[in-house]
Write a protein that holds these residues in place. Structure first.
Motif, PDB file in Angstrom:
ATOM      1  N   UNK A 210     -10.489  14.738  11.546  1.00  0.00           N
ATOM      2  CA  UNK A 210     -11.108  13.746  10.659  1.00  0.00           C
ATOM      3  C   UNK A 210     -10.556  12.354  10.992  1.00  0.00           C
ATOM      4  N   UNK A 211     -11.441  11.352  10.957  1.00  0.00           N
ATOM      5  CA  UNK A 211     -11.047   9.955  11.129  1.00  0.00           C
ATOM      6  C   UNK A 211     -11.364   9.231   9.824  1.00  0.00           C
ATOM      7  N   UNK A 212     -10.365   8.559   9.262  1.00  0.00           N
ATOM      8  CA  UNK A 212     -10.504   7.929   7.947  1.00  0.00           C
ATOM      9  C   UNK A 212     -10.274   6.428   8.057  1.00  0.00           C
ATOM     10  N   UNK A 213     -11.167   5.612   7.500  1.00  0.00           N
ATOM     11  CA  UNK A 213     -10.887   4.170   7.429  1.00  0.00           C
ATOM     12  C   UNK A 213      -9.777   3.918   6.417  1.00  0.00           C
ATOM     13  N   UNK A 214      -8.821   3.041   6.777  1.00  0.00           N
ATOM     14  CA  UNK A 214      -7.674   2.777   5.904  1.00  0.00           C
ATOM     15  C   UNK A 214      -7.339   1.302   5.915  1.00  0.00           C
ATOM     16  N   UNK A 215      -6.485   0.935   4.979  1.00  0.00           N
ATOM     17  CA  UNK A 215      -5.856  -0.383   4.993  1.00  0.00           C
ATOM     18  C   UNK A 215      -4.354  -0.172   4.907  1.00  0.00           C
ATOM     19  N   UNK A 216      -3.586  -0.998   5.625  1.00  0.00           N
ATOM     20  CA  UNK A 216      -2.119  -0.896   5.582  1.00  0.00           C
ATOM     21  C   UNK A 216      -1.550  -2.234   5.125  1.00  0.00           C
ATOM     22  N   UNK A 217      -0.247  -2.445   5.357  1.00  0.00           N
ATOM     23  CA  UNK A 217       0.429  -3.589   4.771  1.00  0.00           C
ATOM     24  C   UNK A 217      -0.006  -4.936   5.327  1.00  0.00           C
ATOM     25  N   UNK A 218      -0.232  -5.862   4.416  1.00  0.00           N
ATOM     26  CA  UNK A 218      -0.638  -7.215   4.800  1.00  0.00           C
ATOM     27  C   UNK A 218       0.574  -8.018   5.271  1.00  0.00           C
ATOM     28  N   UNK A 219       0.392  -9.216   5.822  1.00  0.00           N
ATOM     29  CA  UNK A 219       1.527 -10.024   6.283  1.00  0.00           C
ATOM     30  C   UNK A 219       2.578 -10.207   5.182  1.00  0.00           C
ATOM     31  N   UNK A 220       3.823  -9.960   5.552  1.00  0.00           N
ATOM     32  CA  UNK A 220       4.916 -10.020   4.596  1.00  0.00           C
ATOM     33  C   UNK A 220       5.229  -8.682   3.972  1.00  0.00           C
ATOM     34  N   UNK A 221       4.299  -7.726   4.083  1.00  0.00           N
ATOM     35  CA  UNK A 221       4.475  -6.382   3.525  1.00  0.00           C
ATOM     36  C   UNK A 221       4.046  -5.323   4.548  1.00  0.00           C
ATOM     37  N   UNK A 222       4.253  -5.591   5.812  1.00  0.00           N
ATOM     38  CA  UNK A 222       3.754  -4.709   6.868  1.00  0.00           C
ATOM     39  C   UNK A 222       4.320  -3.288   6.736  1.00  0.00           C
ATOM     40  N   UNK A 223       3.461  -2.315   6.986  1.00  0.00           N
ATOM     41  CA  UNK A 223       3.844  -0.896   6.936  1.00  0.00           C
ATOM     42  C   UNK A 223       4.802  -0.573   8.076  1.00  0.00           C
ATOM     43  N   UNK A 224       5.771   0.290   7.813  1.00  0.00           N
ATOM     44  CA  UNK A 224       6.743   0.682   8.842  1.00  0.00           C
ATOM     45  C   UNK A 224       6.055   1.450   9.961  1.00  0.00           C
ATOM     46  N   UNK A 225       6.442   1.138  11.194  1.00  0.00           N
ATOM     47  CA  UNK A 225       6.014   1.918  12.348  1.00  0.00           C
ATOM     48  C   UNK A 225       6.837   3.188  12.461  1.00  0.00           C
ATOM     49  N   UNK A 226       6.338   4.143  13.224  1.00  0.00           N
ATOM     50  CA  UNK A 226       7.114   5.327  13.550  1.00  0.00           C
ATOM     51  C   UNK A 226       6.680   6.572  12.805  1.00  0.00           C
ATOM     52  N   UNK A 227       7.444   7.631  13.053  1.00  0.00           N
ATOM     53  CA  UNK A 227       7.147   8.948  12.489  1.00  0.00           C
ATOM     54  C   UNK A 227       7.825   9.116  11.144  1.00  0.00           C
ATOM     55  N   UNK A 228       7.063   9.533  10.165  1.00  0.00           N
ATOM     56  CA  UNK A 228       7.567   9.890   8.846  1.00  0.00           C
ATOM     57  C   UNK A 228       7.147  11.327   8.562  1.00  0.00           C
ATOM     58  N   UNK A 229       7.679  11.879   7.519  1.00  0.00           N
ATOM     59  CA  UNK A 229       7.376  13.265   7.140  1.00  0.00           C
ATOM     60  C   UNK A 229       6.976  13.281   5.675  1.00  0.00           C
ATOM     61  N   UNK A 230       5.961  14.040   5.345  1.00  0.00           N
ATOM     62  CA  UNK A 230       5.534  14.137   3.940  1.00  0.00           C
ATOM     63  C   UNK A 230       6.688  14.674   3.092  1.00  0.00           C
ATOM     64  N   UNK A 231       7.062  13.905   2.055  1.00  0.00           N
ATOM     65  CA  UNK A 231       8.168  14.273   1.171  1.00  0.00           C
ATOM     66  C   UNK A 231       7.696  14.977  -0.090  1.00  0.00           C
ATOM     67  N   UNK A 232       6.552  14.565  -0.617  1.00  0.00           N
ATOM     68  CA  UNK A 232       6.059  15.127  -1.875  1.00  0.00           C
ATOM     69  C   UNK A 232       4.613  14.703  -2.077  1.00  0.00           C
ATOM     70  N   UNK A 233       3.935  15.395  -2.986  1.00  0.00           N
ATOM     71  CA  UNK A 233       2.568  15.036  -3.347  1.00  0.00           C
ATOM     72  C   UNK A 233       2.493  14.921  -4.869  1.00  0.00           C
TER      73      UNK A 233
END
Length: 420
Positions: A265-288
């Motif tokens: 599946x390919x999903x359109x998304x939005x991430x962090x704007x300037x000053x609040x940029x989303x972290x790069x790299x690998x993360x792991x799901x912690x909870x839902x």
């Protein structure tokens, strides 16, 4: 080893068997002189363990077996406690002495099997048993393994939380050697000392799909230092499911979800704007969490300012302790797929967020690329373990590397703020 006497013994047995006639056994149950049962080697060896009822060995003292002078030699020694733990040892080149090179466990029952050979090459064997005493120190090191038992994604690290700090490299090696991780299928992996009380274990690459991973501690009764002994710890078993990876391209504004390497599946998304940029790299799901109240004050944005918010958020999948989620963001649907307008989270439509929430599990991989944000921290803000390359990861082991630990910044106390 002198082979000449053994040859004479073999020939003698063969001649005796011939003289007695077919079907008569002279040396061993099968008539083969090499099948002769070992004799009791009690008179050939000396043992420094306790003798007599009620006596116990001091686990602080090494175990030693010696051959009585001129009567033969020791060929092999195995020492094992009732839980199956072996004691490492060293046999001298001439077979005159064996001594333990690893500490004995306290309050344990040991069986020592000594194999010998006399001057004529005849094999001997002696089985010795003894118990060790309780340690004098009352301090016990216990280990709490994580996560909880259950099924996880292939990115889930194993954690070991120690009940006491262990700073010394030699003591760390004793602890780490006793923490056993086994997986089916088998993989190469290693522990990493995050700090003096916490270790993480991960494979060189992600866990195999549909694997079973068991973790247990062999520390119970093991001497770690003069005042610290290992205590009993509860083992852990987890399993893995399919390999689910969600890769967000922050520059292209879309997330691609892969199952076992195939995009589903390919999903359109939005991430962090300037000053609040989303972290790069690998993360792991912690909870839902089906519902989270997200407030800007939890991440230092003052109420009433242009960037403040206080909103109900649904279908929220947490990937950092500092409050980064993949979640429903119906207010930004117009920007999803075209612009980054969030405060650091990955936002998507309600329907897509619900699908993502239902598809992933704890331990699944969430990766962000092409963001202008910082790199995901290795430790302290979730599981950024996979952002450490294998060579560096190996240096975090007390057995294969140094005593490298994470920096103070990456070991910050877990917070529970939320960002949008």
């Amino acid at each position: 080893m002198n082979h000449t006497p053994r040859t004479r013994t073999v020939v003698g047995c063969t001649l005796l068997a011939t003289a007695l006639g077919a079907g008569v056994t002279a040396c061993g149950s099968s008539g083969n002189p090499l099948s002769a049962k070992p004799y009791d080697a009690a008179g050939l060896i000396s043992f420094n363990g306790p003798t007599g009822a009620g006596k116990r060995a001091d686990p602080d003292k090494p175990l030693e077996v010696t051959a009585n002078g001129g009567e033969g030699s020791i060929t092999d020694v195995t020492a094992q406690d009732s839980t199956g733990r072996y004691v490492a040892g060293e046999l001298s080149a001439d077979g005159s002495r064996w001594h333990s090179t690893a500490p004995l466990a306290a309050n344990a029952h040991y069986t020592v099997t000594v194999s010998t050979e006399d001057q004529d090459g005849a094999p001997g064997r002696k089985v010795l048993t003894f118990d060790t005493s309780m340690p004098t120190s009352k301090k016990r090191l216990t280990v709490t393994f994580g996560p909880d038992a259950g099924e996880y994604g292939v990115g889930q690290p194993i954690t070991a939380q120690l009940g006491q700090e262990v700073k010394d490299k030699t003591q760390r090696a004793v602890v780490e050697r006793a923490l056993r991780v086994e997986s089916t299928p088998a993989v190469q992996g290693s522990w990493y000392w995050v700090d003096d009380k916490e270790l993480h274990y991960r494979p060189k690459v992600y866990w195999p799909t549909h694997a079973t991973v068991t973790v247990h501690s062999n520390l119970d009764g093991i001497r770690i230092s003069d005042r610290l002994w290992g205590g009993a710890s509860k083992p852990l078993t987890i399993t893995t499911g399919d390999r689910l990876e969600a890769v967000t391209d922050a520059a292209a504004h879309h997330m691609t979800v892969y199952k076992d390497g195939v995009p589903i599946k390919v999903l359109p998304v939005t991430t962090g704007k300037p000053g609040f940029e989303t972290r790069n790299g690998v993360k792991v799901v912690l909870a839902k969490q089906y519902f989270v109240r997200m407030r800007s004050t939890t991440v230092g944005i003052a109420a009433g300012t242009s960037d403040s918010y206080d909103l109900p958020v649904y279908w929220a999948t947490r990937v950092t302790w500092s409050g980064e989620y993949v979640h429903a963001a119906p207010w930004s649907v117009g920007s999803q797929g075209s612009a980054n307008v969030s405060h650091g989270c990955t936002g998507m439509s309600t329907a897509n967020a619900e699908w993502f929430f239902d598809t992933v599990r704890e331990g699944d991989i969430v990766k962000v690329v092409n963001s202008r944000g910082d790199q995901m921290e290795p430790f302290g803000n979730g599981f950024g373990d996979w952002n450490v390359d294998w060579k560096k990861w190996s240096t975090g082991s007390a057995l294969t590397g140094g005593t490298q630990s994470a920096s103070a910044e990456s070991n910050a106390v877990r917070l529970q703020p939320t960002v949008l």
